[in-house]
Design an enzyme around this catalytic site. Sequence first.
Site, PDB file in Angstrom:
ATOM      1  N   TYR A  51      -6.087   2.404 -12.396  1.00 22.47           N
ATOM      2  CA  TYR A  51      -5.266   1.237 -12.088  1.00 22.47           C
ATOM      3  C   TYR A  51      -4.453   0.787 -13.304  1.00 22.47           C
ATOM      4  O   TYR A  51      -4.944   0.766 -14.433  1.00 22.47           O
ATOM      5  CB  TYR A  51      -6.125   0.083 -11.588  1.00 22.47           C
ATOM      6  N   PHE A  66       2.829  -9.723   6.875  1.00 25.42           N
ATOM      7  CA  PHE A  66       3.800 -10.794   6.656  1.00 25.42           C
ATOM      8  C   PHE A  66       5.239 -10.302   6.807  1.00 25.42           C
ATOM      9  O   PHE A  66       6.056 -10.959   7.442  1.00 25.42           O
ATOM     10  CB  PHE A  66       3.653 -11.382   5.251  1.00 25.42           C
ATOM     11  N   SER A  74      -6.641  -2.767   1.077  1.00 27.17           N
ATOM     12  CA  SER A  74      -5.388  -3.119   1.760  1.00 27.17           C
ATOM     13  C   SER A  74      -5.648  -3.814   3.100  1.00 27.17           C
ATOM     14  O   SER A  74      -5.080  -3.434   4.134  1.00 27.17           O
ATOM     15  CB  SER A  74      -4.532  -1.863   1.979  1.00 27.17           C
ATOM     16  N   PRO A  75      -6.482  -4.864   3.110  1.00 28.23           N
ATOM     17  CA  PRO A  75      -6.820  -5.526   4.380  1.00 28.23           C
ATOM     18  C   PRO A  75      -5.647  -6.254   5.028  1.00 28.23           C
ATOM     19  O   PRO A  75      -5.714  -6.585   6.216  1.00 28.23           O
ATOM     20  CB  PRO A  75      -7.922  -6.507   3.975  1.00 28.23           C
ATOM     21  N   LEU A  76      -4.583  -6.482   4.262  1.00 32.96           N
ATOM     22  CA  LEU A  76      -3.369  -7.096   4.824  1.00 32.96           C
ATOM     23  C   LEU A  76      -2.254  -6.065   4.936  1.00 32.96           C
ATOM     24  O   LEU A  76      -1.075  -6.416   5.029  1.00 32.96           O
ATOM     25  CB  LEU A  76      -2.909  -8.279   3.958  1.00 32.96           C
ATOM     26  N   ALA A  77      -2.636  -4.788   4.919  1.00 32.00           N
ATOM     27  CA  ALA A  77      -1.677  -3.682   5.053  1.00 32.00           C
ATOM     28  C   ALA A  77      -0.589  -3.764   3.989  1.00 32.00           C
ATOM     29  O   ALA A  77       0.600  -3.566   4.261  1.00 32.00           O
ATOM     30  CB  ALA A  77      -1.068  -3.662   6.451  1.00 32.00           C
ATOM     31  N   GLY A  78      -1.007  -4.059   2.764  1.00 25.69           N
ATOM     32  CA  GLY A  78      -0.044  -4.135   1.675  1.00 25.69           C
ATOM     33  C   GLY A  78       1.004  -5.209   1.870  1.00 25.69           C
ATOM     34  O   GLY A  78       2.130  -5.095   1.371  1.00 25.69           O
ATOM     35  N   GLY A  79       0.653  -6.265   2.599  1.00 24.44           N
ATOM     36  CA  GLY A  79       1.576  -7.359   2.861  1.00 24.44           C
ATOM     37  C   GLY A  79       2.441  -7.167   4.087  1.00 24.44           C
ATOM     38  O   GLY A  79       3.241  -8.042   4.446  1.00 24.44           O
TER      39      GLY A  79
END
Length: 300
Positions: free
Chosen positions: A53, A218, A210-215
Site C-alpha cells: 500500500y 455514490f 471495497s464495501p462501497l464499491a470504490g465509491g
Amino acid sequence: MERIKIKDDLELSRIIHGYWRLMDWNLNSNEILNLIEETYDLGVTTVDHADIYGNFCCEEKFGEALKLKKGLREKLQIVTKCGIKFPSENRPENKSHCYDTSKEHIIKSAERSLKNFNTDYLDVLLIHRVDALLNPEEVAEAFSKLKKDGKVRYFGVSNFLPSQFNMLNSYLEEELVTNQIEISPLCLNSFEDGTLDLMLQKRVKPMAWSPLAGGRIFSGEEEKALRVKEVLNKIKDEVGAEDIDEVAYAWLLMHPSKIMPIVGSGKIDRIKSAVRATDILLTRDQWFEIYVASRGVDIP
C-alpha cells in the site's frame, strides 16, 4: 461496537479501518495519530494494511504515528498482507509485477512489516492474492516459523475462492482465520460462488474490501450502480439513515457470516457513518430489494 471473535484470544472490531490510501490523505504523524485515536474511541480497534500500500510506504507511515503514543499498539489489532511484488524505487529488488508466496518472501515481508510498524508481532498476516505458483508446503512452513517465533499470531488469505481456501487449509498446522474478499451491493460474486457458504461452513468470519464499491454507490453512472443507488436512497429514508453508505454497510452486516467491512477513508465522518450502520437493522424485504437491484433481474 460489536467484537468478532476469530480465535479464543483474538477479537476484531466489527468495522475495520483500512489504510490503503493513507499516502493520499496528506496527514502528518500527529494527524494520523489523532485519526487512530478518534476511530479507537468509536470502537474501531482493528486496522487493515498491506506491504504494497502507498507504493510500499503506508505501513511505515502508520508505524511512525504509533511511536508517538506509548501503549497504543497493544490496543489495536494489526492486519496486514503480503505476496504481491512490483517494480518500485522503494523496492529496487523487485524486477517485475508478480506474486510471490515462497517461504523466503513471506518471512521477509512479515519481518519488514514488523519493522515498519515498530512492533514485535502482527495480529493477522494474510496472503494478498492467489498465486498460481503457490506451494502450500512452503506457505505452511513460513506460517509455522513465524508463529513459533512469536512474530505473527494468526494467518488468513485474501481473494481466495473456496477450493483455494480449502487446499491451503489442508496443509496448515492451524487453520486460516479469515478471507478478505470484495463484497458490496455492486459485487455479489461471493454470494454466488460459494465463498460465503464456505465461511459459514468453516465458522470463519470474512472481511469485506471495497464495501462501497470504490465509491461507485455514490458516483457510479452505469445502469447497475444507478439501480442500486435508487434503492439505497429509498431505504435510507425508510430507516432514517443519514446517507446511503450506512444502508450499504447495514446490508453487509446483516449477512449471517458476520462480514467485517473495511472502511478505507481518512475522513472521520465516513468512519462514523459505518459505525452508525451497526445500529441499523434492515428487514429481509429491504435486504433482497438491494440484492435484486444489483442482479438486475428478479430472484428465481
